[in-house]
Scaffold this motif. Structure first.
Motif, PDB file in Angstrom:
ATOM      1  N   GLY A   1      63.600  53.964  54.877  1.00 38.28           N
ATOM      2  CA  GLY A   1      63.315  53.442  53.714  1.00 38.28           C
ATOM      3  C   GLY A   1      62.956  52.036  52.971  1.00 38.28           C
ATOM      4  N   ALA A   2      61.258  52.590  52.985  1.00 40.93           N
ATOM      5  CA  ALA A   2      60.285  52.233  51.419  1.00 40.93           C
ATOM      6  C   ALA A   2      59.780  53.806  50.786  1.00 40.93           C
ATOM      7  CB  ALA A   2      59.263  52.109  52.420  1.00 40.93           C
ATOM      8  N   ARG A   3      60.030  53.533  49.967  1.00 43.64           N
ATOM      9  CA  ARG A   3      59.718  53.737  48.387  1.00 43.64           C
ATOM     10  C   ARG A   3      58.799  54.098  47.613  1.00 43.64           C
ATOM     11  NH1 ARG A   3      64.074  53.375  43.739  1.00 43.64           N
ATOM     12  NH2 ARG A   3      62.907  55.437  42.005  1.00 43.64           N
ATOM     13  N   ALA A   4      58.434  55.007  47.401  1.00 43.25           N
ATOM     14  CA  ALA A   4      57.439  55.791  46.571  1.00 43.25           C
ATOM     15  C   ALA A   4      56.999  56.469  45.847  1.00 43.25           C
ATOM     16  CB  ALA A   4      56.116  55.742  48.003  1.00 43.25           C
ATOM     17  N   ASP A   5      57.224  55.915  44.556  1.00 42.90           N
ATOM     18  CA  ASP A   5      57.459  56.525  43.663  1.00 42.90           C
ATOM     19  C   ASP A   5      55.569  57.062  42.784  1.00 42.90           C
ATOM     20  OD1 ASP A   5      60.336  57.127  43.171  1.00 42.90           O
ATOM     21  OD2 ASP A   5      60.331  55.048  42.796  1.00 42.90           O
ATOM     22  N   SER A   6      55.258  58.696  42.340  1.00 43.81           N
ATOM     23  CA  SER A   6      54.031  58.157  42.300  1.00 43.81           C
ATOM     24  C   SER A   6      54.498  60.030  41.495  1.00 43.81           C
ATOM     25  CB  SER A   6      53.776  59.473  42.978  1.00 43.81           C
ATOM     26  OG  SER A   6      52.028  59.844  43.102  1.00 43.81           O
ATOM     27  N   VAL A   7      53.605  59.552  39.670  1.00 43.14           N
ATOM     28  CA  VAL A   7      53.922  60.489  38.842  1.00 43.14           C
ATOM     29  C   VAL A   7      52.868  60.492  37.939  1.00 43.14           C
ATOM     30  CG1 VAL A   7      54.878  60.288  36.547  1.00 43.14           C
ATOM     31  CG2 VAL A   7      56.017  59.541  38.420  1.00 43.14           C
TER      32      VAL A   7
ATOM     33  N   GLU B   1      55.725  38.694  45.242  1.00 44.74           N
ATOM     34  CA  GLU B   1      56.833  39.461  45.253  1.00 44.74           C
ATOM     35  C   GLU B   1      57.180  40.734  44.276  1.00 44.74           C
ATOM     36  OE1 GLU B   1      61.507  38.795  43.866  1.00 44.74           O
ATOM     37  OE2 GLU B   1      59.826  37.075  44.450  1.00 44.74           O
ATOM     38  N   ILE B   2      56.865  40.842  42.911  1.00 43.31           N
ATOM     39  CA  ILE B   2      56.063  41.641  41.935  1.00 43.31           C
ATOM     40  C   ILE B   2      54.769  41.804  41.080  1.00 43.31           C
ATOM     41  CG2 ILE B   2      57.599  42.992  39.888  1.00 43.31           C
ATOM     42  CD1 ILE B   2      59.827  41.467  40.801  1.00 43.31           C
ATOM     43  N   VAL B   3      54.211  43.134  41.520  1.00 39.85           N
ATOM     44  CA  VAL B   3      52.938  43.119  40.743  1.00 39.85           C
ATOM     45  C   VAL B   3      53.098  44.666  39.557  1.00 39.85           C
ATOM     46  CG1 VAL B   3      50.241  43.819  41.543  1.00 39.85           C
ATOM     47  CG2 VAL B   3      51.841  41.951  43.076  1.00 39.85           C
ATOM     48  N   ARG B   4      52.461  44.323  38.937  1.00 40.83           N
ATOM     49  CA  ARG B   4      52.352  45.592  37.963  1.00 40.83           C
ATOM     50  C   ARG B   4      50.776  45.583  37.319  1.00 40.83           C
ATOM     51  NH1 ARG B   4      56.216  48.463  34.085  1.00 40.83           N
ATOM     52  NH2 ARG B   4      54.678  48.189  32.497  1.00 40.83           N
ATOM     53  N   VAL B   5      50.429  45.863  37.783  1.00 43.55           N
ATOM     54  CA  VAL B   5      49.007  46.772  36.477  1.00 43.55           C
ATOM     55  C   VAL B   5      48.670  47.475  36.306  1.00 43.55           C
ATOM     56  CG1 VAL B   5      46.026  45.798  36.913  1.00 43.55           C
ATOM     57  CG2 VAL B   5      47.594  44.658  38.849  1.00 43.55           C
ATOM     58  N   SER B   6      48.244  48.051  34.550  1.00 49.05           N
ATOM     59  CA  SER B   6      48.112  47.835  33.991  1.00 49.05           C
ATOM     60  C   SER B   6      46.581  48.555  33.582  1.00 49.05           C
ATOM     61  CB  SER B   6      49.535  48.585  32.865  1.00 49.05           C
ATOM     62  OG  SER B   6      50.684  48.539  32.857  1.00 49.05           O
ATOM     63  N   THR B   7      45.903  49.683  33.788  1.00 50.38           N
ATOM     64  CA  THR B   7      44.929  49.791  33.068  1.00 50.38           C
ATOM     65  C   THR B   7      44.258  50.603  32.708  1.00 50.38           C
ATOM     66  OG1 THR B   7      44.434  49.206  35.477  1.00 50.38           O
ATOM     67  CG2 THR B   7      42.754  50.266  34.208  1.00 50.38           C
TER      68      THR B   7
ATOM     69  N   ARG C   1      55.859  49.282  53.990  1.00 53.04           N
ATOM     70  CA  ARG C   1      56.594  48.801  55.289  1.00 53.04           C
ATOM     71  C   ARG C   1      57.623  48.211  54.587  1.00 53.04           C
ATOM     72  NH1 ARG C   1      58.151  43.990  58.157  1.00 53.04           N
ATOM     73  NH2 ARG C   1      58.856  45.238  59.930  1.00 53.04           N
ATOM     74  N   GLY C   2      59.029  47.786  54.947  1.00 52.58           N
ATOM     75  CA  GLY C   2      59.935  48.186  55.200  1.00 52.58           C
ATOM     76  C   GLY C   2      61.334  48.102  54.345  1.00 52.58           C
ATOM     77  N   ASP C   3      62.286  48.312  54.802  1.00 47.48           N
ATOM     78  CA  ASP C   3      63.616  48.934  53.610  1.00 47.48           C
ATOM     79  C   ASP C   3      63.556  48.399  52.363  1.00 47.48           C
ATOM     80  OD1 ASP C   3      64.448  49.522  56.150  1.00 47.48           O
ATOM     81  OD2 ASP C   3      66.070  48.258  56.441  1.00 47.48           O
ATOM     82  N   THR C   4      62.923  47.690  52.103  1.00 43.82           N
ATOM     83  CA  THR C   4      63.072  47.799  50.946  1.00 43.82           C
ATOM     84  C   THR C   4      61.608  47.570  50.373  1.00 43.82           C
ATOM     85  OG1 THR C   4      62.797  44.972  51.096  1.00 43.82           O
ATOM     86  CG2 THR C   4      65.583  46.008  50.791  1.00 43.82           C
ATOM     87  N   ALA C   5      60.765  48.188  50.286  1.00 43.70           N
ATOM     88  CA  ALA C   5      59.329  47.959  50.176  1.00 43.70           C
ATOM     89  C   ALA C   5      59.582  49.288  48.986  1.00 43.70           C
ATOM     90  CB  ALA C   5      58.411  48.053  51.033  1.00 43.70           C
TER      91      ALA C   5
ATOM     92  N   ASP D   1      54.578  45.555  51.196  1.00 46.05           N
ATOM     93  CA  ASP D   1      55.649  45.509  52.386  1.00 46.05           C
ATOM     94  C   ASP D   1      57.160  45.058  51.887  1.00 46.05           C
ATOM     95  OD1 ASP D   1      55.746  44.309  54.893  1.00 46.05           O
ATOM     96  OD2 ASP D   1      54.248  43.142  55.208  1.00 46.05           O
ATOM     97  N   GLU D   2      57.928  44.868  52.925  1.00 48.37           N
ATOM     98  CA  GLU D   2      58.751  44.321  53.193  1.00 48.37           C
ATOM     99  C   GLU D   2      59.784  43.332  51.642  1.00 48.37           C
ATOM    100  OE1 GLU D   2      63.044  44.867  53.706  1.00 48.37           O
ATOM    101  OE2 GLU D   2      61.551  45.601  55.427  1.00 48.37           O
ATOM    102  N   ALA D   3      60.723  43.584  50.347  1.00 53.58           N
ATOM    103  CA  ALA D   3      60.992  43.548  49.391  1.00 53.58           C
ATOM    104  C   ALA D   3      60.194  42.754  48.967  1.00 53.58           C
ATOM    105  CB  ALA D   3      61.309  41.582  49.835  1.00 53.58           C
TER     106      ALA D   3
END
Length: 408
Positions: free
Chosen positions: A309-315, A219-225, A274-278, A245-247
């Motif tokens: 609807g999918a959102r990708a933030d890239s910084v 559901e939520i994955v956050r990996v800091s390297t 893929r998916g509105d809330t991805a 994927d969705e959600a």
């Protein structure tokens, strides 16, 4: 090495939330500490948490024991590699990694036992060492793993995560002088799992590291390297793929700290959504300190959006304190399918739907095939292909056909 702690913000607060924060002047100034109290509970306005749904993570920001009954760890290593289970006070723990956020500090203060993987110096291993962590019923997991590759050794370590869990974990990786080490971390959790991890790497003189993060579930994955260099001549390649994927919220953060001269780093992460809330997040920070002359570094993030609807933030971020370097650059791109690729395949008799699947397959395979473990590569590509077959066809049919992208 731990950096000097900075005082928490003293700005006026509204309902306990500071109105404003003064950002660090450099990525290298971020605080690190083993003390949980040194990290206020995040509320989402901090730079390092502004993309993360912290309201769904509050439980993991607090100290709590692991649910031992809901955790199973399977260890399979070739003869010659030693894996030891050690208590929290073992002196080998905490020598490479110092927690850099509240979740990592909570894991450090909560874990009772960790594992140390010792790769003897001068030995080469053709077979991968495998550690698989499985959770059930959203078990709380506080993981701690040390991978210590002796000087002039060569090995691959595969760390996999499966099942249902609420996991906070710290991974310390030491690559001895002249060693060659590949570390692959796979997040293949169930849809209800939460995974917050910090990986810290210390690359020795003339040593080579390949770190590959593969995130296909949770559901939520956050990996800091975080990567540092113990001497000149070190090389680090940090690769990653994710299918959001969705959600799902999947977040990967990289910090490469070039503090030794004549070292190299290459970062490349690719994701499909893929998916509105991805929602995917990739943050890549590279710091070239004044003493790191002769540095050669590049970082790249590419995202393929499969549905509306999918959102990708890239910084991508790059700090350079010396002009005496070989090269430094970064790039990020987010877009839909390349019409030229689709036309090429369709012109050779491949139906559009199958052509679109092949494009995504190739998009991921370029990274997956660099793992170097044949059976793992095949299995991960099977998972990706299954995702495409099961859930992406409808998105392909409704997606606009015109390619659109943003590059830097």
């Amino acid at each position: 090495m731990p950096v000097e702690l900075k005082s928490p913000p003293t700005a006026p607060t509204v309902a306990g939330v500071p109105e404003a924060y003064v950002p660090d002047q450099s990525r290298g100034e971020r605080r690190t500490s083993f003390d949980l109290a040194d990290f206020p509970v995040p509320h989402g306005r901090e730079e390092e948490w502004r993309f993360t749904p912290v309201d769904r993570l509050q439980e993991l920001f607090e100290q709590a024991p692991s649910d031992v009954a809901g955790i199973k760890t399977d260890i399979q290593v070739p003869a010659g590699i030693k894996v030891s289970e050690v208590p929290a006070g073992d002196p080998r723990l905490g020598t490479v990694l110092t927690p850099a956020d509240r979740a990592s500090a909570a894991a450090w203060t909560s874990f009772a036992d960790g594992h140390v993987v010792q790769i003897p110096q001068g030995r080469e291993f053709g077979e991968a060492a495998r550690l698989t962590v499985r959770g059930s019923d959203q078990a709380r997991i506080n993981g701690h793993l040390v991978i210590d590759a002796g000087a002039h050794s060569s090995a691959t370590v595969l760390l996999s995560h499966q099942g249902s869990a609420r996991c906070t974990a710290n991974v310390e990786i030491r690559v001895g002088d002249g060693a060659h080490l590949t570390v692959v971390t796979v997040q293949e959790w169930d849809d209800d799992a939460i995974h917050l991890a910090q990986h810290d790497v210390l690359v020795g003189r003339d040593a080579t590291l390949k770190h590959i993060a593969v995130t296909l579930g949770g559901e939520i994955v956050r990996v800091s390297t975080n990567v540092r260099y113990a001497g000149p001549g070190g090389s680090a390649e940090c690769l990653g793929v994710y299918f959001t994927d969705e959600a799902q919220h999947q977040e990967h953060r990289l910090f490469v700290d070039h503090e030794a001269p004549h070292c190299t780093s290459n970062v490349e992460y690719r994701g499909a959504l893929r998916g509105d809330t991805a929602h995917s997040v990739w943050v890549g920070d590279v710091l070239i300190r004044a003493a790191a002359e002769g540095t050669d570094t590049y970082e790249l993030n590419r995202n393929l959006v499969l549905s509306e609807g999918a959102r990708a933030d890239s910084v991508p971020n790059l700090e350079i304190e010396t002009g005496n370097i070989v090269g430094a650059g970064h790039a990020a791109a987010t877009g839909r399918f390349d019409d030229e690729q689709l036309f090429y395949l369709q012109a050779r008799g491949i139906p559009e739907r199958e052509a679109r699947r092949l494009v995504v397959h190739g998009f991921f395979a370029d990274i997956i095939n660099r793992i170097g473990v044949t059976d793992t590569q095949a299995r991960l590509m099977e998972v990706i292909d299954r995702e495409l077959a099961d859930s992406v066809d409808a998105a392909f049919e409704s997606a606009p056909r015109a390619a659109e992208g943003v590059g830097a």
